[in-house]
Design a protein around this motif. Structure first.
Motif, PDB file in Angstrom:
ATOM      1  N   TYR A   1     -25.198 148.612  26.221  1.00 35.50           N
ATOM      2  CA  TYR A   1     -25.748 147.188  25.659  1.00 35.50           C
ATOM      3  C   TYR A   1     -24.996 147.491  24.226  1.00 35.50           C
ATOM      4  O   TYR A   1     -24.325 147.560  23.868  1.00 35.50           O
ATOM      5  N   LEU A   2     -25.271 148.608  23.664  1.00 38.21           N
ATOM      6  CA  LEU A   2     -25.286 149.073  22.167  1.00 38.21           C
ATOM      7  C   LEU A   2     -23.285 148.757  21.970  1.00 38.21           C
ATOM      8  O   LEU A   2     -23.117 148.439  21.222  1.00 38.21           O
ATOM      9  N   LYS A   3     -22.166 149.175  23.116  1.00 42.07           N
ATOM     10  CA  LYS A   3     -21.029 149.036  23.187  1.00 42.07           C
ATOM     11  C   LYS A   3     -20.879 147.249  23.117  1.00 42.07           C
ATOM     12  O   LYS A   3     -19.698 146.951  22.254  1.00 42.07           O
ATOM     13  N   GLU A   4     -21.342 146.729  24.064  1.00 40.96           N
ATOM     14  CA  GLU A   4     -21.380 144.850  23.046  1.00 40.96           C
ATOM     15  C   GLU A   4     -21.966 144.494  22.473  1.00 40.96           C
ATOM     16  O   GLU A   4     -21.307 144.072  20.831  1.00 40.96           O
ATOM     17  N   ARG A   5     -23.014 145.006  21.618  1.00 38.99           N
ATOM     18  CA  ARG A   5     -23.224 144.636  20.381  1.00 38.99           C
ATOM     19  C   ARG A   5     -23.014 145.815  19.217  1.00 38.99           C
ATOM     20  O   ARG A   5     -22.745 144.648  17.244  1.00 38.99           O
ATOM     21  N   VAL A   6     -22.468 146.418  19.072  1.00 41.89           N
ATOM     22  CA  VAL A   6     -21.121 147.161  17.961  1.00 41.89           C
ATOM     23  C   VAL A   6     -20.162 147.689  18.635  1.00 41.89           C
ATOM     24  O   VAL A   6     -20.617 148.725  18.506  1.00 41.89           O
ATOM     25  N   PRO A   7     -19.707 146.783  18.948  1.00 45.67           N
ATOM     26  CA  PRO A   7     -17.592 146.969  19.248  1.00 45.67           C
ATOM     27  C   PRO A   7     -17.090 147.887  18.405  1.00 45.67           C
ATOM     28  O   PRO A   7     -15.914 148.770  18.940  1.00 45.67           O
ATOM     29  N   GLU A   8     -17.020 147.677  16.993  1.00 48.19           N
ATOM     30  CA  GLU A   8     -16.835 148.987  16.086  1.00 48.19           C
ATOM     31  C   GLU A   8     -17.078 150.098  15.986  1.00 48.19           C
ATOM     32  O   GLU A   8     -15.765 150.826  15.807  1.00 48.19           O
ATOM     33  N   HIS A   9     -18.032 150.545  16.437  1.00 44.23           N
ATOM     34  CA  HIS A   9     -18.466 151.847  16.460  1.00 44.23           C
ATOM     35  C   HIS A   9     -17.656 152.430  17.444  1.00 44.23           C
ATOM     36  O   HIS A   9     -17.518 151.763  18.680  1.00 44.23           O
ATOM     37  N   ASP A  10     -16.889 154.003  17.240  1.00 45.75           N
ATOM     38  CA  ASP A  10     -16.373 154.201  19.027  1.00 45.75           C
ATOM     39  C   ASP A  10     -17.102 155.633  18.831  1.00 45.75           C
ATOM     40  O   ASP A  10     -16.145 155.548  19.995  1.00 45.75           O
ATOM     41  N   LEU A  11     -17.867 155.876  18.782  1.00 47.57           N
ATOM     42  CA  LEU A  11     -18.595 157.253  19.491  1.00 47.57           C
ATOM     43  C   LEU A  11     -20.539 156.391  19.820  1.00 47.57           C
ATOM     44  O   LEU A  11     -21.155 156.367  19.262  1.00 47.57           O
ATOM     45  N   VAL A  39     -20.800 161.200   9.995  1.00 42.53           N
ATOM     46  CA  VAL A  39     -21.344 159.631  10.063  1.00 42.53           C
ATOM     47  C   VAL A  39     -22.244 159.504   8.647  1.00 42.53           C
ATOM     48  O   VAL A  39     -23.071 159.583   8.051  1.00 42.53           O
ATOM     49  N   SER A  40     -21.825 157.705   8.540  1.00 38.89           N
ATOM     50  CA  SER A  40     -22.301 156.724   8.566  1.00 38.89           C
ATOM     51  C   SER A  40     -22.995 155.925   8.184  1.00 38.89           C
ATOM     52  O   SER A  40     -24.117 155.997   7.963  1.00 38.89           O
ATOM     53  N   LYS A  41     -23.275 155.468   9.559  1.00 38.41           N
ATOM     54  CA  LYS A  41     -24.501 155.543  10.188  1.00 38.41           C
ATOM     55  C   LYS A  41     -24.528 155.446  11.729  1.00 38.41           C
ATOM     56  O   LYS A  41     -23.940 155.583  12.567  1.00 38.41           O
ATOM     57  N   ILE A  42     -26.232 155.408  11.825  1.00 34.64           N
ATOM     58  CA  ILE A  42     -26.299 155.224  13.288  1.00 34.64           C
ATOM     59  C   ILE A  42     -27.622 154.726  13.561  1.00 34.64           C
ATOM     60  O   ILE A  42     -27.698 153.661  13.617  1.00 34.64           O
ATOM     61  N   VAL A  43     -26.790 153.369  14.678  1.00 32.99           N
ATOM     62  CA  VAL A  43     -27.145 152.580  15.656  1.00 32.99           C
ATOM     63  C   VAL A  43     -28.112 153.035  17.273  1.00 32.99           C
ATOM     64  O   VAL A  43     -27.035 153.417  17.883  1.00 32.99           O
ATOM     65  N   VAL A  44     -29.467 152.356  16.857  1.00 30.63           N
ATOM     66  CA  VAL A  44     -29.499 152.725  17.968  1.00 30.63           C
ATOM     67  C   VAL A  44     -30.313 151.399  18.502  1.00 30.63           C
ATOM     68  O   VAL A  44     -30.538 150.134  17.695  1.00 30.63           O
ATOM     69  N   ALA A  45     -30.515 151.017  20.004  1.00 31.00           N
ATOM     70  CA  ALA A  45     -31.310 149.974  20.506  1.00 31.00           C
ATOM     71  C   ALA A  45     -32.509 149.632  20.071  1.00 31.00           C
ATOM     72  O   ALA A  45     -33.403 149.130  19.468  1.00 31.00           O
ATOM     73  N   HIS A  65     -27.707 162.057   3.270  1.00 29.14           N
ATOM     74  CA  HIS A  65     -26.921 162.491   3.821  1.00 29.14           C
ATOM     75  C   HIS A  65     -25.771 161.368   3.310  1.00 29.14           C
ATOM     76  O   HIS A  65     -24.494 161.588   3.955  1.00 29.14           O
ATOM     77  N   GLY A  66     -26.132 160.202   3.122  1.00 27.28           N
ATOM     78  CA  GLY A  66     -25.303 158.990   2.915  1.00 27.28           C
ATOM     79  C   GLY A  66     -25.109 158.153   3.878  1.00 27.28           C
ATOM     80  O   GLY A  66     -24.104 157.706   4.702  1.00 27.28           O
ATOM     81  N   CYS A  67     -26.217 158.433   5.240  1.00 29.14           N
ATOM     82  CA  CYS A  67     -26.238 158.019   5.877  1.00 29.14           C
ATOM     83  C   CYS A  67     -27.240 156.573   6.525  1.00 29.14           C
ATOM     84  O   CYS A  67     -28.256 157.405   6.201  1.00 29.14           O
ATOM     85  N   GLU A  68     -26.680 156.487   7.482  1.00 28.73           N
ATOM     86  CA  GLU A  68     -28.108 155.137   7.549  1.00 28.73           C
ATOM     87  C   GLU A  68     -28.463 154.645   9.129  1.00 28.73           C
ATOM     88  O   GLU A  68     -27.754 154.487   9.920  1.00 28.73           O
ATOM     89  N   ILE A  69     -29.682 154.373   9.197  1.00 25.64           N
ATOM     90  CA  ILE A  69     -30.454 154.224  10.642  1.00 25.64           C
ATOM     91  C   ILE A  69     -30.515 152.284  10.951  1.00 25.64           C
ATOM     92  O   ILE A  69     -30.789 151.979  10.412  1.00 25.64           O
ATOM     93  N   VAL A  70     -29.762 151.784  12.122  1.00 29.31           N
ATOM     94  CA  VAL A  70     -29.985 150.384  12.582  1.00 29.31           C
ATOM     95  C   VAL A  70     -30.648 150.328  13.229  1.00 29.31           C
ATOM     96  O   VAL A  70     -29.861 151.044  13.985  1.00 29.31           O
ATOM     97  N   VAL A  71     -31.738 149.839  13.448  1.00 27.66           N
ATOM     98  CA  VAL A  71     -32.786 149.733  15.302  1.00 27.66           C
ATOM     99  C   VAL A  71     -32.212 148.282  15.259  1.00 27.66           C
ATOM    100  O   VAL A  71     -32.665 147.326  14.886  1.00 27.66           O
ATOM    101  N   LEU A  72     -31.242 147.897  15.952  1.00 28.30           N
ATOM    102  CA  LEU A  72     -31.195 146.636  17.033  1.00 28.30           C
ATOM    103  C   LEU A  72     -32.647 145.708  17.221  1.00 28.30           C
ATOM    104  O   LEU A  72     -32.270 144.680  17.203  1.00 28.30           O
TER     105      LEU A  72
END
Length: 113
Positions: A1-11, A39-45, A65-72
């Motif tokens: 799901y996450l790989k489909e929604r945010v394919p630009e993230h590599d980890l 890490v600069s961005k954390i994406v969670v479903a 710490h200069g990081c953003e959390i994105v909740v889909l």
């Protein structure tokens, strides 16, 4: 799901276990990476997949710490509260299995009506 929604993230870090458990290997790895400014961005479903409680604190530490959390997927606040109560009840009853969770959920639904 996450790989489909945010394919630009590599980890993608995955964990098995509840958002109540702060000792999950993936969560601890992510936390260390965030605290080391790796890490600069954390994406969670869903928010509760990261942590069940204390999300706002984690979000504040991320910002520091200069990081953003994105909740889909945002949840309805009332439904989120019900899920939190169910998690607390299941946790304190010592159960984590699906059928135990469903029994507690059924009781909560009956009380709600």
């Amino acid at each position: 799901y996450l790989k489909e929604r945010v394919p630009e993230h590599d980890l993608v870090i995955t964990d098995m276990g509840s958002g109540l458990n702060m000792r999950r290997k993936g969560f601890r790895r992510l936390l260390k990476m965030m605290l080391n400014n790796e890490v600069s961005k954390i994406v969670v479903a869903h928010q509760d997949r990261l942590v069940r409680f204390g999300f706002e604190i984690l979000e504040e530490v991320c910002r520091a710490h200069g990081c953003e959390i994105v909740v889909l997927e945002k949840e309805d606040p009332e439904q989120e509260l019900i899920e939190d109560l169910i998690s607390i009840l299941v946790s304190f009853s010592g159960g984590t299995r699906g059928h135990e969770r469903e029994k507690v959920k059924k009781c909560v639904e009956e009380l709600k009506n």
